[in-house]
Scaffold this motif. Structure first.
Motif, short mmCIF file in Angstrom:
data_model
loop_
_atom_site.label_atom_id
_atom_site.label_comp_id
_atom_site.label_asym_id
_atom_site.label_seq_id
_atom_site.Cartn_x
_atom_site.Cartn_y
_atom_site.Cartn_z
N ASP A 260 -60.95 -64.08 89.36
CA ASP A 260 -59.70 -64.85 89.45
C ASP A 260 -58.58 -63.90 89.84
O ASP A 260 -58.25 -62.97 89.09
CB ASP A 260 -59.38 -65.53 88.12
N GLY B 72 -44.85 -71.76 90.13
CA GLY B 72 -46.20 -71.46 90.58
C GLY B 72 -46.32 -70.13 91.29
O GLY B 72 -47.40 -69.77 91.76
N THR C 293 -47.62 -74.76 80.66
CA THR C 293 -48.56 -75.59 79.91
C THR C 293 -49.58 -76.25 80.84
O THR C 293 -50.69 -76.58 80.42
CB THR C 293 -47.83 -76.66 79.10
N ALA C 294 -49.22 -76.42 82.11
CA ALA C 294 -50.17 -77.01 83.06
C ALA C 294 -51.40 -76.13 83.22
O ALA C 294 -52.53 -76.62 83.31
CB ALA C 294 -49.49 -77.22 84.42
N LEU C 295 -51.21 -74.81 83.25
CA LEU C 295 -52.34 -73.90 83.38
C LEU C 295 -53.21 -73.93 82.13
O LEU C 295 -54.45 -73.86 82.24
CB LEU C 295 -51.84 -72.48 83.63
N GLY D 240 -53.80 -76.46 80.31
CA GLY D 240 -54.64 -77.65 80.39
C GLY D 240 -55.67 -77.59 81.49
O GLY D 240 -56.78 -78.08 81.34
N LYS D 241 -55.30 -76.96 82.61
CA LYS D 241 -56.18 -76.92 83.78
C LYS D 241 -57.27 -75.88 83.66
O LYS D 241 -58.42 -76.12 84.05
CB LYS D 241 -55.34 -76.64 85.03
N ASP D 242 -56.96 -74.70 83.14
CA ASP D 242 -57.93 -73.61 83.08
C ASP D 242 -57.78 -72.84 81.77
O ASP D 242 -57.36 -71.68 81.76
CB ASP D 242 -57.73 -72.67 84.28
#
Length: 317
Positions: free
Chosen positions: A33, A82, A230-232, A234-236
């Motif tokens: 990654d 982002g 917080t999106a990250l 939840g996503k990964d």
């Protein structure tokens, strides 16, 4: 007949090719990654650079790139936009962002004060011969900070307040930490809030410490945190867990290897050998001092830094 033979031959080739890709063969391995981390080129983030050099991130499948910024506020914006997967920011920037509704979450401790007055990695300094003798004398003066309405404002005001001065009349001027020692010597500012390695650089030029602003704010102050959107999370969540584990290992290694910390700092910000030796290193504990962050939240609210109510439960893991 010829067409029939050729057809059979083609089928045999296909079967043979298929036999070479059985379910027992390992699946193709994905690459690491590749992520970016927004940082400030000061002593605080030495563990991240040291951890990268020691392979703490690569062994967890992370190819890490550090990107320097002037302060925590632009790093917060970089994560929200982002630009960065993760960021390093002072606690006040993060408290302010979450108070305004930004979807951010701390994932690891960043750095902490030593708790020793006059022997911390952060201080307010004045040039030799200044009429400013103590923190209360900073009232009404021009003081360099790296960003406005942030950690520097709050902690310096607390030093002035604690020393019996008026914290409401201070002229803050924003500039990079790296520019502060020269600006102070040139008389462009009356005082400067500097952290290592610029603190030792200023002291080698004859500057004097008049306030230990972190120590004056809270015992063992948690100064900064590593965080993500917080999106990250939840996503990964796996990536977040691996990054956090790498940072935690880096913090522990840095705390146990101060000589390597001093060496790694010179790879991302210019320092002299004298400064490298003289630097006061911070603490890099695993645990976040929640009480000290509540103190920052209270002081920041009094100073009018936050547009909303601080949400520590939302910010902290």
């Amino acid at each position: 007949m010829t067409k029939r033979i050729l057809g059979v031959f083609a089928v045999v080739l296909l079967l043979a090719a298929g036999a070479g890709c059985t379910s027992d063969d390992p699946a193709p391995q994905a690459g690491p990654d590749r992520i970016s981390l927004g940082v400030i080129p000061i002593v605080d983030v030495a563990p991240a650079y040291l951890g990268k050099a020691k392979g703490f991130f690569s062994k967890r499948g992370i190819e890490l790139t550090m990107v320097p910024e002037q302060g925590g506020a632009p790093i917060v914006q970089g994560v929200l936009s982002g630009k960065y997967a993760f960021g390093f920011s002072n606690a006040t920037s993060l408290i302010a962002a979450t108070a305004g509704g930004a979807p951010l979450k701390a994932v690891a401790n960043g750095v902490a004060s030593t708790g020793r007055p006059g022997r911390d990695f952060s201080a307010v300094v004045v040039r030799d011969g200044s009429s400013i003798r103590t923190a209360k004398d900073l009232a009404g003066r021009k003081i360099a900070v790296n960003t406005l309405k942030n950690l520097g404002d709050t902690t310096i005001r607390q030093s002035v307040r604690k020393d019996g001065g008026d914290p409401g009349h201070i002229d803050f001027e924003a500039m990079p930490f790296s520019a502060m020692p020269a600006a102070l010597q040139a008389g462009k500012v009356d005082a400067a809030w500097v952290v290592e390695p610029q603190l030792s650089e200023a002291l080698t030029q004859g500057s004097q410490v008049v306030a230990s602003n972190y120590v004056d704010t809270a015992p063992d102050l948690t100064v900064a945190l590593y965080f993500a959107g917080t999106a990250l999370l939840g996503k990964d969540p796996d990536l977040v867990a691996r990054f956090t584990a790498a940072i935690d290992e880096s913090l522990a290694y840095a705390a146990a290897h101060p000589d390597e910390v001093r060496d790694i700092i010179g790879t991302y910000t210019p320092i002299t050998d004298v400064v490298r030796t003289a630097m006061i290193l911070p603490n890099w504990p695993h645990d976040i001092n929640r009480g000290s962050l509540q103190r920052l939240a209270t002081l920041g609210t009094e100073d009018g830094i936050f547009t909303g109510t601080p949400q520590l439960d939302q910010l902290l893991p």
